[in-house]
Design a protein around this motif. Sequence first.
Motif, PDB file in Angstrom:
ATOM      1  N   LEU A  93       0.810  -1.208   0.000  1.00  0.00           N
ATOM      2  CA  LEU A  93       0.000   0.000   0.000  1.00  0.00           C
ATOM      3  C   LEU A  93       0.850   1.267   0.000  1.00  0.00           C
ATOM      4  CD1 LEU A  93      -2.716  -1.243   2.516  1.00  0.00           C
ATOM      5  CD2 LEU A  93      -3.015  -0.885   0.058  1.00  0.00           C
ATOM      6  N   LEU A  94       1.873   1.305   0.854  1.00  0.00           N
ATOM      7  CA  LEU A  94       2.687   2.518   0.948  1.00  0.00           C
ATOM      8  C   LEU A  94       3.622   2.683  -0.246  1.00  0.00           C
ATOM      9  CD1 LEU A  94       3.472   2.436   4.748  1.00  0.00           C
ATOM     10  CD2 LEU A  94       1.988   4.045   3.554  1.00  0.00           C
TER      11      LEU A  94
ATOM     12  N   LEU B 241      -4.119  -9.761   1.067  1.00  0.00           N
ATOM     13  CA  LEU B 241      -2.903  -9.380   0.366  1.00  0.00           C
ATOM     14  C   LEU B 241      -2.910  -9.772  -1.109  1.00  0.00           C
ATOM     15  CD1 LEU B 241      -0.086  -8.122   0.570  1.00  0.00           C
ATOM     16  CD2 LEU B 241       0.785 -10.384   1.155  1.00  0.00           C
ATOM     17  N   ILE B 242      -3.021 -11.052  -1.411  1.00  0.00           N
ATOM     18  CA  ILE B 242      -2.924 -11.504  -2.807  1.00  0.00           C
ATOM     19  C   ILE B 242      -4.069 -10.959  -3.664  1.00  0.00           C
ATOM     20  CG2 ILE B 242      -3.008 -13.543  -4.295  1.00  0.00           C
ATOM     21  CD1 ILE B 242      -1.265 -14.974  -2.253  1.00  0.00           C
ATOM     22  N   PRO B 243      -5.338 -10.983  -3.187  1.00  0.00           N
ATOM     23  CA  PRO B 243      -6.389 -10.351  -4.001  1.00  0.00           C
ATOM     24  C   PRO B 243      -6.120  -8.876  -4.289  1.00  0.00           C
ATOM     25  CG  PRO B 243      -7.376 -11.754  -2.324  1.00  0.00           C
ATOM     26  CD  PRO B 243      -5.916 -11.696  -2.016  1.00  0.00           C
ATOM     27  N   MET B 244      -5.602  -8.140  -3.304  1.00  0.00           N
ATOM     28  CA  MET B 244      -5.296  -6.728  -3.559  1.00  0.00           C
ATOM     29  C   MET B 244      -4.168  -6.579  -4.566  1.00  0.00           C
ATOM     30  SD  MET B 244      -5.751  -4.457  -0.084  1.00  0.00           S
ATOM     31  CE  MET B 244      -4.338  -5.178   0.751  1.00  0.00           C
ATOM     32  N   GLU B 245      -3.181  -7.474  -4.506  1.00  0.00           N
ATOM     33  CA  GLU B 245      -2.089  -7.399  -5.483  1.00  0.00           C
ATOM     34  C   GLU B 245      -2.612  -7.572  -6.901  1.00  0.00           C
ATOM     35  OE1 GLU B 245       2.114  -8.766  -3.674  1.00  0.00           O
ATOM     36  OE2 GLU B 245       0.652 -10.360  -3.884  1.00  0.00           O
ATOM     37  N   TYR B 246      -3.436  -8.581  -7.126  1.00  0.00           N
ATOM     38  CA  TYR B 246      -4.009  -8.775  -8.456  1.00  0.00           C
ATOM     39  C   TYR B 246      -4.849  -7.560  -8.864  1.00  0.00           C
ATOM     40  CZ  TYR B 246      -2.720 -13.709  -8.928  1.00  0.00           C
ATOM     41  OH  TYR B 246      -2.027 -14.893  -9.058  1.00  0.00           O
ATOM     42  N   PHE B 247      -5.618  -7.056  -7.922  1.00  0.00           N
ATOM     43  CA  PHE B 247      -6.486  -5.906  -8.187  1.00  0.00           C
ATOM     44  C   PHE B 247      -5.656  -4.697  -8.618  1.00  0.00           C
ATOM     45  CE2 PHE B 247      -9.200  -2.349  -6.539  1.00  0.00           C
ATOM     46  CZ  PHE B 247     -10.330  -2.595  -7.300  1.00  0.00           C
ATOM     47  N   PHE B 248      -4.590  -4.403  -7.867  1.00  0.00           N
ATOM     48  CA  PHE B 248      -3.754  -3.247  -8.189  1.00  0.00           C
ATOM     49  C   PHE B 248      -2.972  -3.439  -9.481  1.00  0.00           C
ATOM     50  CE2 PHE B 248      -3.486  -2.288  -3.369  1.00  0.00           C
ATOM     51  CZ  PHE B 248      -4.682  -1.597  -3.439  1.00  0.00           C
TER      52      PHE B 248
END
Length: 363
Positions: free
Chosen positions: A79-80, A307-314
Amino acid sequence: MAESNDAVSLDMEKIYLGGKVSLSSLKKEHFIRTGCGSVSVIVYGDQEKPALITYPDLALNHMSCFQGLFFCPEAASLLLHNFCIYHISPPGHELGAASIFPDDPVPSVDDLADQILEVLNFFGLGAVMCMGVTAGAYILSLFAMKYRERVLGLILVSPLCKSPSWTEWFYNKVMSNMLYFYGMCGLLKECLLQRYFSKEVRGSAEVPESDIVQACRKLLEERQSSNVFRFLQAINRRPDITEGLKSLRCRTLIFVGDSSPFHSEALHMTAKLDRRYSALVEDGWVVLVQVQACGSMVTEEQPHAMLIPMEYFFMGYGLYRPCHFSDSPRSPLSPSCISPELLSPESMGLKLKPIKTRVSLGR
């Protein structure tokens, strides 16, 4: 850009990411006067980066709603590295808040959504990424419906979108009465903890409650009951925004714990979203990540599951994670293993298997 005459507190913090990297970040609290009162915004990170705004659930603020996620080294790294964080508190929910003057009108959910627009304008922000939990997810969804050009994407945790059911309405009225007559009493705190957390972490006669529940209980003691009462009134009067979800033009990622009281609401919202703007899966579109053995506040109870879903999303926006964490067993992703066309902002997401996850505490 609007100017604020209120005091700004300033302090320096270091976040240590897995013992490998330390980031010195400037953290400021701004008190911004808006059309429906003053609002606290904690700004964390490099303001030259894209903005991610957060909005917490009832009776919470960034410390009690998002601390677990941002204290997770891998999530903080993700995120940061990509965003400057703007933590918006509901009026009177910030740390050390005084009671709002009783003659001030109670804001509606539309007022709270409009307040977010004033915050964005104050900081000169354009389109932003949004992350909200339950009541906060509703406010951000409403904001995205009203001001579509100002929202890049939505990350919603145990979200609401319908008007309160009779059960929820009655439960909220009971909590309102307790707030009005008894303040932040022990019974009210138990009701709120049931709203946030699964039975597994709340404990029992045989098993003590977890550290995150104990910490949340202490933070709830700091809330001014009259301020929580006002936010609860607004949420209990919320309209159904189901039809408006079809007008959203941003990608949406939804997390919900399977023990959340709002599990069925998240399923309903998932079914109603325009799937052209959701994350791709193998056999169609999906926006729902169900986290097993978890309550509503996935950000605190099982932040690693995000974590992993957000990584794919981003990655669908061309964002990525610092390479020094690419060898993580929880996160095998790195930019080099994704085809270039899927990393473009125009991409509608990555091909994923349908996601249903359980995080083992021993990992």
